[in-house]
Design an enzyme around this catalytic site. Structure first.
Site, PDB file in Angstrom:
ATOM      1  N   ASP A 109      28.032   0.862 -11.834  1.00 53.03           N
ATOM      2  CA  ASP A 109      27.995   0.772 -10.854  1.00 53.03           C
ATOM      3  C   ASP A 109      29.370  -0.099 -10.464  1.00 53.03           C
ATOM      4  O   ASP A 109      29.470  -1.012  -9.399  1.00 53.03           O
ATOM      5  CB  ASP A 109      27.027  -0.022 -10.058  1.00 53.03           C
ATOM      6  N   LYS A 124      22.539  11.995  -4.203  1.00 50.92           N
ATOM      7  CA  LYS A 124      22.019  10.424  -4.342  1.00 50.92           C
ATOM      8  C   LYS A 124      21.530  10.203  -2.756  1.00 50.92           C
ATOM      9  O   LYS A 124      22.118  10.342  -1.847  1.00 50.92           O
ATOM     10  CB  LYS A 124      23.559   9.732  -4.422  1.00 50.92           C
ATOM     11  N   HIS A 163      27.070   5.671 -13.355  1.00 55.07           N
ATOM     12  CA  HIS A 163      26.978   5.414 -11.879  1.00 55.07           C
ATOM     13  C   HIS A 163      28.391   4.601 -11.665  1.00 55.07           C
ATOM     14  O   HIS A 163      28.326   3.620 -12.192  1.00 55.07           O
ATOM     15  CB  HIS A 163      25.768   4.322 -11.439  1.00 55.07           C
ATOM     16  N   HIS A 190      31.910   4.050  -8.807  1.00 55.72           N
ATOM     17  CA  HIS A 190      32.569   4.408  -7.579  1.00 55.72           C
ATOM     18  C   HIS A 190      33.869   4.315  -7.680  1.00 55.72           C
ATOM     19  O   HIS A 190      34.423   3.498  -8.321  1.00 55.72           O
ATOM     20  CB  HIS A 190      32.153   3.042  -6.474  1.00 55.72           C
ATOM     21  N   HIS A 216      19.179   4.602  -4.582  1.00 55.68           N
ATOM     22  CA  HIS A 216      19.633   3.299  -4.295  1.00 55.68           C
ATOM     23  C   HIS A 216      18.096   2.777  -3.735  1.00 55.68           C
ATOM     24  O   HIS A 216      18.034   2.756  -2.530  1.00 55.68           O
ATOM     25  CB  HIS A 216      20.600   3.019  -3.232  1.00 55.68           C
ATOM     26  N   HIS A 251      20.805   1.190 -10.815  1.00 51.33           N
ATOM     27  CA  HIS A 251      21.070  -0.115 -11.068  1.00 51.33           C
ATOM     28  C   HIS A 251      20.079  -1.053 -10.873  1.00 51.33           C
ATOM     29  O   HIS A 251      20.059  -1.694 -10.113  1.00 51.33           O
ATOM     30  CB  HIS A 251      22.275  -0.203 -10.136  1.00 51.33           C
TER      31      HIS A 251
END
Length: 338
Positions: free
Chosen positions: A241, A96, A13, A15, A135, A169
């Site tokens: 994350d 996602k 996970h 970004h 999420h 997460h």
């Protein structure tokens, strides 16, 4: 000097953003990890094959110096056709799902989590074997948002038993318990949620570089997460994350949510697992579990860590981009061997 090796580490996970920020933060993952599951919440989000492949090309260019495989994802929409998903299936690792407005760049996420509303895309994903990453938060009171989402996970898991679902997460003891209730439920957990509680974020002076979504929870939640990670629960994977934001967007009114951990993830995980006499389980947590859950066969890539103090830089920068990492300016006990 004590050493430890991590083999084919996977961050499930991550970004990476885009543009100059991608060029700054990308190599801080690719130099230690063999692959990562990349989030699609750009502006605009990744919803087409053209955008997906173009983004993957930009990631590969930013990480060109390293053996690194960016596993790209698609931003969930209710109306993806079976034909579209069949065509793009081999180019993505997962899709996602973001509830609308729940986190950074999620304004165009789904506005209803009713299973019947989601069914068209979820049925196609289930038939094609495309995993669903979620999420999992409601719009309720901030400390209860993940807990309130548990019935939604259960509804989707029971309605689509052949759909592989990853609770992203996770931050609560309830989410850890749910892992053992449904065969098709899996989860990722971050480095920072294994280390901090809400008290670390806002118990004294506000710490903007620890502010994230989902927000850090209670000590008992952290303990449940840490216990599962240290035992390398077979359905739990490491997902950093790591979510970089420019320094000026973190140190301001209306602070952006996200913790930047990529440069120190493996070092701090090694320190944490050593502290709890669980180093034998670290490779499973950061690689083997993800390989099994996602049917991955990464190339061999061994990272050697040495027990030697490392002072975390106060800032990472490239051109006009400046990002502050977790533990900025502090000393951690393990270093990456050059």
């Amino acid at each position: 000097m004590k050493t430890f090796e991590i083999n084919s580490a996977l961050d499930m996970h991550l970004h990476l953003r885009d543009g100059e920020m991608l060029k700054l933060v990308g190599p801080h993952t690719s130099n230690t990890f063999v692959g990562a599951l990349i989030m699609p919440n750009l502006v605009p989000p990744i919803t087409t094959k053209e955008a997906l492949l173009s983004y993957k090309d930009r990631i590969n260019e930013a990480c060109i110096e390293d053996d690194f495989d960016p596993h790209v994802t698609l931003f969930f929409q209710n109306d993806y056709s079976y034909e579209f998903l069949k065509d793009i299936k081999d180019d993505i690792i997962a899709i996602k799902l973001y509830p609308a407005g729940i986190t950074t760049n999620s304004e165009t996420g789904v506005s209803s989590m009713d299973v019947e509303v989601l069914r068209p895309t979820l049925e196609s994903m289930s038939k094609l074997g495309i995993p669903l990453c979620i999420h999992g938060e409601t719009n309720g009171f901030v400390m209860d948002r993940e807990k309130e989402f548990m019935p939604i996970y259960e509804s989707i898991a029971s309605s689509f038993p052949d759909l592989k679902i990853i609770m992203e997460h996770i931050t609560t003891k309830e989410a850890v318990a749910l892992l053992d209730k449904y065969d098709n439920l899996h989860a990722t957990v971050t480095l920072h949620h294994l280390l901090i509680t809400l008290d670390d974020v806002a118990g004294g002076m506000l710490q903007p570089h620890l502010f994230c979504k989902p927000i850090a929870k209670r000590p008992e939640d952290r303990s449940a997460l840490l216990n599962a990670a240290l035992k390398a629960h077979p359905k739990l994977m490491f997902g950093s994350d790591s979510a970089p934001h420019p320094k000026h967007k973190k140190e301001c009114c209306g602070c952006a949510a996200g913790v930047f951990t990529s440069p120190i993830a493996l070092q701090v995980l090694t320190e944490l697992f050593e502290e709890h006499d669980a180093l034998d389980n670290l490779n499973a947590f950061v690689s083997l579990n993800a390989q099994r859950v996602y049917n991955l066969k990464p190339i061999p890539k061994t990272i050697k860590l040495v027990k030697k103090d490392f002072v975390v830089p106060a800032i990472y920068e490239r051109d006009t981009e400046k990002v502050v990492p977790m533990y900025a300016g502090e000393t951690i006990a393990w270093s990456i061997e050059e």
